[in-house]
Design an enzyme around this catalytic site. Structure first.
Site, PDB file in Angstrom:
ATOM      1  N   GLU A 103     -14.366   2.678  37.606  1.00 24.59           N
ATOM      2  CA  GLU A 103     -15.191   2.182  37.354  1.00 24.59           C
ATOM      3  C   GLU A 103     -14.246   1.287  36.674  1.00 24.59           C
ATOM      4  O   GLU A 103     -15.071  -0.202  37.049  1.00 24.59           O
ATOM      5  CB  GLU A 103     -16.173   2.880  36.989  1.00 24.59           C
ATOM      6  CG  GLU A 103     -17.624   1.567  36.517  1.00 24.59           C
ATOM      7  CD  GLU A 103     -18.487   2.828  36.264  1.00 24.59           C
ATOM      8  OE1 GLU A 103     -18.342   3.976  35.876  1.00 24.59           O
ATOM      9  OE2 GLU A 103     -19.222   2.477  36.196  1.00 24.59           O
ATOM     10  N   SER A 120     -28.194   2.576  38.803  1.00 21.88           N
ATOM     11  CA  SER A 120     -28.209   0.411  40.003  1.00 21.88           C
ATOM     12  C   SER A 120     -27.529   1.027  41.256  1.00 21.88           C
ATOM     13  O   SER A 120     -26.981   2.032  42.567  1.00 21.88           O
ATOM     14  CB  SER A 120     -26.338  -0.085  39.642  1.00 21.88           C
ATOM     15  OG  SER A 120     -26.983  -0.210  38.026  1.00 21.88           O
ATOM     16  N   SER A 133     -25.154   8.795  34.189  1.00 24.52           N
ATOM     17  CA  SER A 133     -25.687   8.809  32.271  1.00 24.52           C
ATOM     18  C   SER A 133     -27.460   9.476  32.869  1.00 24.52           C
ATOM     19  O   SER A 133     -28.525   9.381  34.216  1.00 24.52           O
ATOM     20  CB  SER A 133     -26.536   7.330  32.773  1.00 24.52           C
ATOM     21  OG  SER A 133     -25.060   6.512  31.944  1.00 24.52           O
TER      22      SER A 133
HETATM   23  C1  LIG Z   1     -26.554  -2.461  33.633  1.00 19.35           C
HETATM   24  C2  LIG Z   1     -26.787  -0.918  33.750  1.00 19.35           C
HETATM   25  C3  LIG Z   1     -26.166  -0.581  35.197  1.00 19.35           C
HETATM   26  C4  LIG Z   1     -25.511   0.536  34.362  1.00 19.35           C
HETATM   27  N1  LIG Z   1     -25.464   1.599  35.766  1.00 19.35           N
HETATM   28  C5  LIG Z   1     -25.207   2.414  35.928  1.00 19.35           C
HETATM   29  C6  LIG Z   1     -25.497   3.780  37.147  1.00 19.35           C
HETATM   30  O1  LIG Z   1     -25.567   3.073  38.225  1.00 19.35           O
HETATM   31  N2  LIG Z   1     -25.176   4.847  37.175  1.00 19.35           N
HETATM   32  C7  LIG Z   1     -25.011   5.709  36.032  1.00 19.35           C
HETATM   33  O2  LIG Z   1     -25.057   6.910  35.621  1.00 19.35           O
HETATM   34  N3  LIG Z   1     -24.615   5.214  34.580  1.00 19.35           N
HETATM   35  C8  LIG Z   1     -25.253   3.896  34.468  1.00 19.35           C
HETATM   36  N4  LIG Z   1     -25.504   2.760  33.411  1.00 19.35           N
HETATM   37  C9  LIG Z   1     -25.309   3.160  32.050  1.00 19.35           C
HETATM   38  C10 LIG Z   1     -24.312   3.666  31.350  1.00 19.35           C
HETATM   39  O3  LIG Z   1     -23.750   4.326  32.038  1.00 19.35           O
HETATM   40  C11 LIG Z   1     -24.616   4.206  29.680  1.00 19.35           C
HETATM   41  O4  LIG Z   1     -25.979   3.180  29.495  1.00 19.35           O
HETATM   42  C12 LIG Z   1     -23.885   4.439  29.160  1.00 19.35           C
HETATM   43  O5  LIG Z   1     -22.918   4.952  29.030  1.00 19.35           O
HETATM   44  C13 LIG Z   1     -24.472   4.526  27.251  1.00 19.35           C
HETATM   45  O6  LIG Z   1     -24.928   5.904  27.612  1.00 19.35           O
HETATM   46  P1  LIG Z   1     -26.881   5.729  26.742  1.00 19.35           P
HETATM   47  O7  LIG Z   1     -27.328   4.063  27.131  1.00 19.35           O
HETATM   48  O8  LIG Z   1     -27.104   6.697  25.956  1.00 19.35           O
HETATM   49  O9  LIG Z   1     -26.206   4.302  25.188  1.00 19.35           O
HETATM   50  P2  LIG Z   1     -25.458   6.056  23.745  1.00 19.35           P
HETATM   51  O10 LIG Z   1     -24.492   6.504  24.569  1.00 19.35           O
HETATM   52  O11 LIG Z   1     -26.425   6.335  23.489  1.00 19.35           O
HETATM   53  O12 LIG Z   1     -24.735   4.782  22.954  1.00 19.35           O
HETATM   54  C14 LIG Z   1     -25.728   3.766  22.044  1.00 19.35           C
HETATM   55  C15 LIG Z   1     -24.713   3.585  21.057  1.00 19.35           C
HETATM   56  O13 LIG Z   1     -23.579   3.838  20.773  1.00 19.35           O
HETATM   57  C16 LIG Z   1     -22.216   3.889  20.782  1.00 19.35           C
HETATM   58  N5  LIG Z   1     -21.383   5.224  20.277  1.00 19.35           N
HETATM   59  C17 LIG Z   1     -22.030   6.070  21.241  1.00 19.35           C
HETATM   60  N6  LIG Z   1     -20.638   7.018  21.008  1.00 19.35           N
HETATM   61  C18 LIG Z   1     -20.342   6.634  20.110  1.00 19.35           C
HETATM   62  C19 LIG Z   1     -18.634   6.470  19.723  1.00 19.35           C
HETATM   63  N7  LIG Z   1     -18.126   8.444  19.831  1.00 19.35           N
HETATM   64  N8  LIG Z   1     -18.253   5.784  18.527  1.00 19.35           N
HETATM   65  C20 LIG Z   1     -18.973   4.634  18.646  1.00 19.35           C
HETATM   66  N9  LIG Z   1     -20.317   4.058  19.425  1.00 19.35           N
HETATM   67  C21 LIG Z   1     -20.727   5.513  20.049  1.00 19.35           C
HETATM   68  C22 LIG Z   1     -22.656   3.313  22.018  1.00 19.35           C
HETATM   69  O14 LIG Z   1     -21.173   2.494  22.454  1.00 19.35           O
HETATM   70  C23 LIG Z   1     -23.669   2.457  22.101  1.00 19.35           C
HETATM   71  O15 LIG Z   1     -23.159   1.264  21.517  1.00 19.35           O
HETATM   72  C24 LIG Z   1     -25.895   1.285  33.342  1.00 19.35           C
HETATM   73  C25 LIG Z   1     -25.984   1.015  32.558  1.00 19.35           C
HETATM   74  C26 LIG Z   1     -26.402  -0.424  32.282  1.00 19.35           C
HETATM   75  C27 LIG Z   1     -26.532  -1.437  30.940  1.00 19.35           C
END
Ligand SMILES: Cc1cc2nc3c(=O)[nH]c(=O)nc-3n(C[C@H](O)[C@H](O)[C@H](O)COP(=O)(O)OP(=O)(O)OC[C@H]3O[C@@H](n4cnc5c(N)ncnc54)[C@H](O)[C@@H]3O)c2cc1C
Lengths: 365, 396
Positions: free
Chosen positions: B233, B150, B118
């Site tokens: 994953e 993480s 991410s």
């Molecule tokens: C506790 C925790 C641990 C994590 N650990 C890791 C890690 O070790 N390595 C890593 O790389 N990442 C990690 N992540 C990141 C995680 O994979 C991302 O947060 C996640 O993929 C969402 O991306 P974003 O936060 O940018 O949210 P966004 O993608 O911006 O999403 C915002 C909202 O929009 C919704 N949304 C987005 N696109 C769509 C769609 N097409 N249709 C409907 N809804 C949509 C999402 O579901 C969400 O509700 C972690 C996250 C958390 C919370």
């Protein structure tokens, strides 16, 4: 009666004053920063709100220095406080005031509350369901209580009390009667609370001097019901702010070349939340307007509905912000913690539904 | 169920292994290395790499036998990303040399892994990622920012997806690497979570040199490799074989059984509804693990992970309601740097808050539902303008 579900002009003015104050003095960054200090309640903000705007004496009659207002005005203040998750003891002070108002001979206390000289709280666990105030373990001498006793002694422990940390005066239910106890005469220990913006405390009374206020708990149940009614408005305000924050975010956050708010998976849920919040507003207004037999029903409905909507709004707020919503540096968690905690306050939604079942004659079996 | 003869064979093997390596008299790391070398680590992995190409369904048999003998384990909660994500990807795309180098210390818990996927602008839309890798002799030079990583603070290695060709559409120009977290130019900064501590991080990569020998899969094939990681994953989070009442449902069931004062009649039906949901999810996970060959889960993993997240949130929310006054308390907000995610050892409030991350990490629930709708059900996808445009020309 349907007029009562709206806001009056003075209520709108009060709201604007509170909103201005909170906008200037309680931005979320400061609310968050305060959570990790030794002063989880904001004394200056409470002063400005309580005596500056007069929120502390809202229910107190004008001749005692208050505003002579009703729960409806108090509910408007609570809405704004919910929007800001502001760390002030308004709700606890309101509960104590409502209680003192129902008891004879409490004018002096009420005067001090309205003037800001003292802040009061009822020493009862925040999770207490109205009508359940009897589970308390404080004992008292002399026993049985006699009218006019000013030098009773109270011993025991009350846990998980809201808004008592910044209070000077505690109203302590003990052995079926209510006593006024100076906070300085008890030991209060702050609790590491799920809601970091309304820190609870445990209260230890060790032969603490108390003044008998009333024999019997009926006024207490009534005051708890009033507080629960106003809490529904705090939950409404909280839910509104969560929705607004989320709508704002999903309009601007782009993924896959589009605003994420353009996806129906989010859009419809936000629209549903809006519908539920609109209902929460009607329900919360009714709870602080209803009288007579209707009141208990209105409050149970409000607590069952508004607490659920607030939790949903805060949970959706976290979820729709994605990773950023899971961080300490974003305000969403302050709302989530407040929402979930208030859903346990004065009994859970399930308990209120069960109580409602009795009130509207729908027994479980 | 695996054939009984295989299970019997396995039990015999473990019996013999334990006879030769007394857990109480062997150094834990030596024990784990020997277990790996005997093919008794992850049974479904190939011989020579810790397994014997056995069905996944047999793994619990081995775990139970080793646990019963008091054998040391590899602390799976500490190395979850390595076990669940890095290892299956290395297995599927790694060269023999890479598998030799990384899998054994990974399984034995000697080396912790993290996942650098991410980015601030690329979460759900992972393929939009902007971290650049530019070829320089035998190395690649990597520059960019990752986020929500993480356990980066504990990690020795990372799986990393980068952009190597900005001139082609976003899914095509990515390449996948293994990154040495101790290399110069890697900076890890804590990100605090709603639970109080910082389990995840921001990771800044500034001119970090990665040898080409640490590339997984072909140049430009990073998306496909990353898909393997993501599918694994999800299986790792939601799938697998667990006993009845494992996890959150067990915590609730225990509270209800042993503490009559929390038995709120109005909540009983909800408890039982969730109990059934947990059992259904458990059996589905069990079924899934029996179907899977190593390294190739399909979209079913998304369903399992979605169910897990939903259930965990409902259960942890209900737990607070059951506890009432106790639910208003929290254990500790102090900023800490944990080395595991501990659902069981912390307070109910922690469980409630931490479970909120379950529907975000590893693909949000919304994205998982999209995957089920589009890849399983074949429903038409959203209209997208970003698929055939060169990455560098995407609006941002
Ligand atoms: C506790 C925790 C641990 C994590 N650990 C890791 C890690 O070790 N390595 C890593 O790389 N990442 C990690 N992540 C990141 C995680 O994979 C991302 O947060 C996640 O993929 C969402 O991306 P974003 O936060 O940018 O949210 P966004 O993608 O911006 O999403 C915002 C909202 O929009 C919704 N949304 C987005 N696109 C769509 C769609 N097409 N249709 C409907 N809804 C949509 C999402 O579901 C969400 O509700 C972690 C996250 C958390 C919370």
């Amino acid at each position: 009666m349907s007029e009562e579900l709206l806001y009056s002009e003075p209520e709108d003015e009060l709201r604007a004053a509170v909103a201005d104050l909170l906008g200037a003095r309680a931005p979320w960054t400061e609310v968050l920063a305060r959570t990790e200090t030794a002063e989880p309640y904001d004394a200056d903000l409470w002063k400005a709100l309580g005596t500056g705007i007069g929120a502390a004496g809202l229910l107190v009659p004008e001749e005692l220095g208050g505003a002579g207002a009703s729960l409806r005005e108090a509910a408007v203040v609570a809405e704004e406080l919910g929007k800001a998750v502001a760390p002030v003891p308004f709700l606890g002070s309101l509960g104590a005031t409502a209680l003192l108002l129902a008891l004879p001979g409490c004018d002096a206390w009420l005067r001090r509350i309205a003037s800001g000289e003292q802040t009061a709280a009822v020493a009862i666990p925040f999770s207490t369901l109205p009508g359940n105030g009897r589970r308390n373990t404080v004992s008292v001498t002399p026993w049985p209580p006699k009218e006019g006793i000013t030098d009773a002694r109270l011993t025991g422990r009350v846990t998980g009390v809201a808004d008592a940390l910044p209070a000077d005066l505690l109203i302590v239910p003990a052995d079926g009667s209510l006593y006024a106890v100076q906070a300085a005469d008890v030991t209060r220990t702050a609790v590491t609370s799920l809601d970091m913006t309304r820190v609870l405390c445990d209260i230890e009374l060790d032969d603490a001097p108390g003044e008998l206020l009333a024999i019997g708990y009926s006024a207490l149940d009534d005051a708890l019901t009033a507080t629960a009614a106003v809490l529904a408005s705090e939950q409404l305000g909280l839910a509104e702010r969560c929705l607004a924050m989320t709508v704002e975010y999903v309009k601007t956050r782009h993924q896959f070349g589009r605003a994420v708010g353009s996806y129906q998976g989010l859009k419809h849920r936000l629209a549903q939340l809006w519908v539920q919040i609109a209902q929460a507003r009607a329900v919360a207004r009714h709870a602080v307007s209803a009288t007579g037999d209707e009141r208990a029903i209105a409050v149970a409905v409000a607590q069952a509905h508004c607490s659920t909507v607030a939790v949903l709004a805060a949970e959706e707020c976290v979820q729709m912000h994605g990773g950023i919503g899971f961080t300490w540096e974003h305000p969403a968690h302050l709302y989530l913690k407040r929402a979930k905690s208030t859903s346990l306050a004065f009994g859970t939604a399930a308990r209120h539904r069960a109580r409602l079942a009795e009130l509207v004659a729908l027994p479980p079996s | 169920m695996p054939p009984l003869t295989t299970q019997h064979d396995l039990e015999n093997q473990i019996h013999d292994f334990l006879a030769a390596h007394d857990p109480s008299a062997t150094d834990p790391l030596d024990f784990l290395r020997a277990r790996f070398d005997a093919g008794l680590a992850w049974l479904h992995y190939p011989p020579g790499l810790g397994g014997q190409s056995l069905p996944r369904g047999l793994q619990p048999v081995a775990e139970q036998a080793f646990a019963a003998a008091g054998a040391p384990d590899n602390n799976p909660r500490r190395i979850g990303i390595g076990l669940g994500m890095a290892a299956p990807t290395i297995l599927a795309f790694g060269t023999d040399e890479q598998k030799e180098r990384w899998l054994r210390p990974l399984w034995c818990g000697e080396e912790v892994w993290c996942q650098l996927f991410s980015e601030p602008g690329a979460g759900s839309d992972l393929a939009a990622l902007a971290t650049r890798a530019v070829r320089d002799g035998d190395d690649w030079v990597v520059t960019g920012q990752k986020v929500w990583t993480s356990m980066a603070h504990e990690a020795r290695w990372a799986i990393l997806v980068t952009r190597t060709d900005p001139d082609v559409p976003k899914h095509q120009g990515m390449t996948y690497f293994v990154l040495d977290m101790t290399a110069p130019g890697v900076e890890v900064r804590p990100l605090r979570q709603i639970t109080g501590e910082a389990e995840f991080n921001e990771v800044f990569l500034t001119g970090v040199r990665v040898p080409d020998a640490h590339r997984l899969g072909a140049v430009g094939d990073g998306w496909r490799v990353a898909q393997t990681t993501l599918m694994n994953e999800r299986v790792a989070i939601g799938g697998g074989a667990a006993p009845r009442e494992a996890g959150m449902i067990g915590i609730l069931a225990e509270a209800w059984r042993t503490r009559p004062e929390v038995r709120e009649p109005a909540l009983h039906d909800r408890l039982m509804t969730l109990w059934v949901a947990a059992e259904a999810a458990r059996l589905t996970g069990l079924r899934l693990s029996a179907q899977l060959a190593a390294g190739q889960p399909g979209p079913e993993g998304s369903a399992a992970k979605y169910a897990f997240a939903t259930l965990n949130q409902q259960l942890s929310g209900l737990e607070l309601e059951l506890l009432g006054e106790e639910g208003l308390r929290y254990d500790d907000w102090t900023m800490r740097r944990p080395d595991t995610v501990d659902f069981v050892g912390r307070s109910p409030g922690y469980r409630y808050l931490r479970a909120k991350g379950n529907s975000i990490e590893g693909g949000t629930s919304e994205i998982l539902l999209n995957i089920i709708a589009e890849r399983v059900l074949g429903l038409p996808g959203e209209i997208r303008a970003d698929k055939d445009v060169a990455w560098k020309d995407l609006p941002r």
